[in-house]
Design an enzyme around this catalytic site. Sequence first.
Site, PDB file in Angstrom:
ATOM      1  N   LYS A 108      36.019  44.178  34.752  1.00  0.00           N
ATOM      2  CA  LYS A 108      37.082  43.965  35.974  1.00  0.00           C
ATOM      3  C   LYS A 108      37.588  44.360  35.820  1.00  0.00           C
ATOM      4  O   LYS A 108      38.677  44.510  36.073  1.00  0.00           O
ATOM      5  CB  LYS A 108      37.186  41.997  36.232  1.00  0.00           C
ATOM      6  CG  LYS A 108      35.282  41.693  36.844  1.00  0.00           C
ATOM      7  CD  LYS A 108      35.531  41.757  38.556  1.00  0.00           C
ATOM      8  CE  LYS A 108      34.635  41.162  39.692  1.00  0.00           C
ATOM      9  NZ  LYS A 108      33.263  40.840  38.512  1.00  0.00           N
ATOM     10  N   GLU A 130      41.017  37.810  45.623  1.00  0.00           N
ATOM     11  CA  GLU A 130      40.079  36.616  45.569  1.00  0.00           C
ATOM     12  C   GLU A 130      39.333  36.744  44.776  1.00  0.00           C
ATOM     13  O   GLU A 130      38.708  37.578  43.619  1.00  0.00           O
ATOM     14  CB  GLU A 130      39.892  36.936  47.176  1.00  0.00           C
ATOM     15  CG  GLU A 130      38.308  38.115  47.188  1.00  0.00           C
ATOM     16  CD  GLU A 130      38.833  39.653  46.375  1.00  0.00           C
ATOM     17  OE1 GLU A 130      39.639  39.595  46.621  1.00  0.00           O
ATOM     18  OE2 GLU A 130      37.917  40.524  46.191  1.00  0.00           O
ATOM     19  N   SER A 397      27.380  44.721  32.156  1.00  0.00           N
ATOM     20  CA  SER A 397      28.490  44.703  32.711  1.00  0.00           C
ATOM     21  C   SER A 397      29.591  43.546  33.324  1.00  0.00           C
ATOM     22  O   SER A 397      30.934  43.563  32.083  1.00  0.00           O
ATOM     23  CB  SER A 397      28.420  44.576  34.610  1.00  0.00           C
ATOM     24  OG  SER A 397      27.433  43.982  34.784  1.00  0.00           O
TER      25      SER A 397
HETATM   26  C1  PLP Z   1      31.663  40.169  38.959  1.00  0.00           C
HETATM   27  C2  PLP Z   1      30.839  41.410  38.864  1.00  0.00           C
HETATM   28  C3  PLP Z   1      29.890  41.871  38.673  1.00  0.00           C
HETATM   29  C4  PLP Z   1      29.627  42.202  40.750  1.00  0.00           C
HETATM   30  O1  PLP Z   1      30.978  43.121  41.145  1.00  0.00           O
HETATM   31  P1  PLP Z   1      30.298  44.547  40.677  1.00  0.00           P
HETATM   32  O2  PLP Z   1      31.668  44.909  41.872  1.00  0.00           O
HETATM   33  O3  PLP Z   1      29.144  44.944  41.705  1.00  0.00           O
HETATM   34  O4  PLP Z   1      30.438  45.763  39.642  1.00  0.00           O
HETATM   35  C5  PLP Z   1      28.552  42.315  38.385  1.00  0.00           C
HETATM   36  N1  PLP Z   1      28.999  41.462  36.715  1.00  0.00           N
HETATM   37  C6  PLP Z   1      29.856  40.910  35.873  1.00  0.00           C
HETATM   38  C7  PLP Z   1      29.847  40.702  34.645  1.00  0.00           C
HETATM   39  C8  PLP Z   1      30.740  40.431  36.925  1.00  0.00           C
HETATM   40  O5  PLP Z   1      31.801  40.142  36.872  1.00  0.00           O
END
Ligand code: PLP
Length: 423
Positions: A108, A130, A397
């Site tokens: 993020k 948000e 992620s």
């Molecule tokens: C917010 C988040 C996501 C989902 O958001 P995308 O915009 O689809 O990437 C995925 N993994 C983590 C760790 C997140 O914090």
Amino acid sequence: MVNEKRSSASDPGYRLAPFLPRPDRRGRFGAYGGRYVPETLIPALKRLEADFKSAWKDPAFQKEYRRLMHEFAGRPTSLYFAERLSSHWRRGRIYLKREDLNHTGSHKLNNTLGQILLAVRGGKKRVIAETGAGQHGVATATVAARFGLECDVYMGKIDVERQAPNVARMKLLGARVIPVESGAQTLKDATNEAIRDWVARVDDTFYVIGSVVGPHPYPFMVRQFQRVIGEEARTQFKQQIGRLPNLLVACVGGGSNALGFFTAFMKDKSVRMLGVEAAGCGLHSGKHAASLSAGRVGILHGSAGYLLQSNDGQITVPQSISAGLDYPGVGPEHSYLKDSRRVTYTSVTDDEALAAFTALSELEGILPALESAHALAAVRKLPARRTTNQIIGVCLSGRGDKDLATVMEAAESGGGGKSRNKS
Ligand SMILES: *Cc1c(COP(=O)(O)O)cnc(C)c1O
């Protein structure tokens, strides 16, 4: 699921729609995207588009962005061969792109850093955001603190209650968290409120959107700020194993980590891509967040794309054990990529994600975010292979610390991904 017969390196079996390096003049990826917002926001969105374009090609902006990504965020993140997981699952050699090692624990920050640099460049003194699980709120509050900006974060009242640690983090970083009591009191409603705030204070406020969603230019701009993930990974694959992977896998909430990971490989026809949505309690249960797999086209938060909606067009309430995937829409570029079949989309259930969470924790010593566990679970569902020449890149992620309470609760109710019994 990926159809193994249809796709091979030399013959994908279908003609790929052209990769769109950017949306068209109306901000559309094919039939999706656009700018469906109150008239008062149109001038601000046009200015943002122009500001972003000029900043993006300004070497001074790029230099500052790259410097902070390195010194503040800790990039580049590593590409890690998950050796034990690979030999346990026998799906191929699994490489993890470690976005969990990025500052604040997920991808993020790549985006909030980019957008807040734009806000500062445009002379704005206040940012709003948000947030659902609180990850985007924390990443925004973090960079706002770094630049001394006022920061207000809209968060559904239910999320404020179930994500207490992230609410505390935001407050410690000097942000104000505004609980939203309308609708289902979750992410969709928080986004509505943030848009309302922006309409009222568009002159002094920059709206930092957390994924590749919303009106043009946000889906494009957020993708550009996240594409560093795939650019690094592409170089790392070449350096570490001397070739590109066969398959890339990423989870899809709004879709920003997936597009960030995929974009650098879009023109590599030998690289297949798999986007993974949250199937919650199962697609047939109706309790899921799989907009691409089970939704229909409509308009939400200023852009057109696949959505979860009832027969009369009301947005339905999504469900997933992973708060970051719990959104009823998806970015317009993913809607385009689904139709064009450049990316295949699948979904995995809460239980499958929990099992993958456990596997990565026990075999590799890495607690993944529940979102990222969805991408891993989809790898587990690929057909088993006797050889190890298949290279699979997974976008990890984020880290799982934020999900400990959820995972422990699931384990106590008889699961932890092993034999979870929902009653
Ligand atoms: C917010 C988040 C996501 C989902 O958001 P995308 O915009 O689809 O990437 C995925 N993994 C983590 C760790 C997140 O914090």
